[in-house]
Design an enzyme around this catalytic site. Structure first.
Site, PDB file in Angstrom:
ATOM      1  N   ASP A  24      -4.493   2.874   8.732  1.00 23.97           N
ATOM      2  CA  ASP A  24      -5.852   2.344   9.339  1.00 23.97           C
ATOM      3  C   ASP A  24      -6.022   1.000   9.545  1.00 23.97           C
ATOM      4  OD1 ASP A  24      -7.410   4.815   8.114  1.00 23.97           O
ATOM      5  OD2 ASP A  24      -6.427   4.409   6.343  1.00 23.97           O
ATOM      6  N   GLU A  41     -16.416  18.126   6.528  1.00 19.94           N
ATOM      7  CA  GLU A  41     -15.579  18.636   5.473  1.00 19.94           C
ATOM      8  C   GLU A  41     -16.389  18.624   3.937  1.00 19.94           C
ATOM      9  OE1 GLU A  41     -11.097  18.774   7.275  1.00 19.94           O
ATOM     10  OE2 GLU A  41     -11.473  17.101   5.854  1.00 19.94           O
ATOM     11  N   LYS A  77      -1.547  -0.694  -5.849  1.00 20.93           N
ATOM     12  CA  LYS A  77      -2.495  -0.883  -7.218  1.00 20.93           C
ATOM     13  C   LYS A  77      -2.540   0.318  -8.181  1.00 20.93           C
ATOM     14  CE  LYS A  77      -7.091   0.022  -5.274  1.00 20.93           C
ATOM     15  NZ  LYS A  77      -8.448  -0.677  -5.020  1.00 20.93           N
ATOM     16  N   ALA A 109      -4.634  10.587   9.344  1.00 25.06           N
ATOM     17  CA  ALA A 109      -3.346  10.737   8.590  1.00 25.06           C
ATOM     18  C   ALA A 109      -1.936  10.961   9.493  1.00 25.06           C
ATOM     19  CB  ALA A 109      -3.578  11.856   7.392  1.00 25.06           C
ATOM     20  N   VAL A 160      -2.997  -6.573  -4.301  1.00 25.26           N
ATOM     21  CA  VAL A 160      -2.764  -7.698  -3.356  1.00 25.26           C
ATOM     22  C   VAL A 160      -4.052  -8.271  -3.215  1.00 25.26           C
ATOM     23  CG1 VAL A 160      -2.170  -8.123  -0.810  1.00 25.26           C
ATOM     24  CG2 VAL A 160      -0.964  -6.301  -1.914  1.00 25.26           C
ATOM     25  N   GLY A 173      -0.578   4.520   0.617  1.00 23.27           N
ATOM     26  CA  GLY A 173      -1.356   5.414   1.545  1.00 23.27           C
ATOM     27  C   GLY A 173      -0.297   6.041   2.263  1.00 23.27           C
ATOM     28  N   GLY A 210       0.878  -1.300  -0.192  1.00 15.75           N
ATOM     29  CA  GLY A 210      -0.118   0.079  -0.072  1.00 15.75           C
ATOM     30  C   GLY A 210       0.900   1.135  -0.053  1.00 15.75           C
TER      31      GLY A 210
END
Length: 407
Positions: A300, A170, A38, A317, A81, A12, A10
């Protein structure tokens, strides 16, 4: 003796920052580091609500991995994955498999639907560049279609956002800014458009300071946002949302429901056999799950308890970035033969929530409250600081939000 294989799953916040820090702390002959993602890009999840509303183009939000990862030091594999096999020290991909000596899992989140009827089939989620782009296009299509049908359907102009937590607030803030522009562009009267925020809890922004919550709701209501607080969503269909409030069932005609009320860790992590709580894996202070000294979990998918509140830290984050920096440092120690790993403790510097481009609320620096332009400026400082950490000044100049006083 062969170099150990480090595989990062990942790209992220957690995965990409781990890779960037490792490329700085390890030499080419210390380890073989592979990053799997990905897409060919990393994206800022905290900007997706702007992409979804149409107030920021998605190209600003995504960052090419090759722009921040040195591919002569890090092997980048663009693949998906499909399975993690920790007992075999293998990861299966759609187009192959990888073996590892150390694994870093940063596979991000999935929407948690809590079993609400029709939600998975008929609601949109703000979860990726593609999902945000789909929401924007769907909203614009409804505005374009409204005046081109013999029968004007109100369901096209009722936008419902499920959840008044961070993401939901938001997003409605961006919608409140975007809707007047759409009305002008598509010849739709502003008073025909409804932005409705439905929240099951007794307050918007649960856990936030009440004074900040009141400010946020007043700001948003002044720009046309309607709140349904203490309202439990029961069902979503193709053209309506059903909720229950004060034991009364109500319906809203809509074909636009955006779900922003809950996330869980990636199901692949749970399916790998780790002990899990809604897809999040409890980890020790070294960010490793019990019984797996060769696996680190960031972002996460990691569940870290706050001993003071006896509740898990939220998967933000800010924490994912800190976990990544810490994991990279500990991996460098292991690779260089130091078995002593430093314990991780989140350093929470505050939280800022945007209410649209020119308004925000926040708590920073030991509970100092921020409202309006000062909170907006702080939000941009936080965003630019991340870009600086990730790719230096060139990335800030390329992707950053530099118009601090354009309010």
């Amino acid at each position: 003796m062969k170099n150990p294989n480090i595989v990062i799953l990942g790209a992220g916040y957690g995965g990409i920052m781990t890779a960037v820090k490792l490329q700085k702390s390890l030499g080419a002959n210390d380890a073989n580091v592979t990053l799997v993602n990905k897409h060919s890009y990393h994206y800022q999840t905290t900007w997706l609500h702007e992409n979804a509303a149409g107030t920021l183009h998605h190209d600003r939000t995504r960052i090419a991995i090759k722009d921040v990862v040195n591919t002569s030091k890090i092997n980048f594999v663009q693949d998906t994955v499909t399975e993690i096999k920790p007992n075999e020290k293998k990861v299966l991909l759609e187009d192959g498999e990888l073996s590892y000596d150390y694994l870093v899992i940063g596979l991000g989140f999935e929407a948690a639907t809590f079993g609400i009827s029709g939600l998975k089939e008929h609601a949109y989620t703000i979860s990726s560049i593609n999902s945000a782009r789909l929401i924007r296009q769907h909203i614009e299509y409804n505005f374009a279609k409204y005046n081109n049908e013999p029968e004007k359907k109100q369901e096209r102009l009722n936008i419902v956002v499920g959840g008044a937590g961070f993401t939901g607030i938001e997003f409605v803030g961006e919608l409140a800014n975007r809707v007047p522009e759409l009305c002008k562009e598509y010849d739709v009267p502003r008073d025909q458009v409804r932005i409705i925020n439905v929240e099951a809890a007794p307050t918007a922004l649960p856990g936030f300071d009440p004074e900040l919550v009141e400010y946020a709701m007043n700001s948003l209501e002044a720009r046309g946002v309607e709140f349904k607080i203490g309202a439990m969503i029961k069902e979503v269909t193709e053209n309506k949302l059903v909720f229950e409030k004060d034991e009364q069932r109500e319906e809203i005609e809509t074909n636009t429901v955006v779900w922003a009320a809950g996330v869980r860790g990636n199901s692949l992590v749970e399916e790998a056999g780790f002990e899990a709580n809604r897809g999040r894996i409890p980890v020790g202070d070294d960010l490793r799950p019990e019984g797996y000294d060769d696996v680190f979990i960031v972002g996460d998918c990691a569940l870290i308890m706050n001993e003071e509140t006896e509740r898990p830290y939220p998967p933000t984050a800010q924490i994912a970035i800190q976990e990544a920096e810490h994991t990279a440092a500990n991996l460098a120690r292991l690779i260089k033969g130091d078995k002593h790993l430093e314990p991780f403790k989140p350093d929470l510097k505050g939280t800022v929530a945007s209410l649209g481009d020119s308004d925000a609320i926040g708590v920073v620096f030991d509970d100092k409250k921020l409202f309006g332009w000062s909170a907006t400026a702080m939000k941009k400082v936080i965003d630019n600081r991340y870009l600086l950490k990730l790719g230096g000044i060139p990335l800030v100049l390329k992707k950053g939000k530099l118009n601090f006083f354009n309010f």
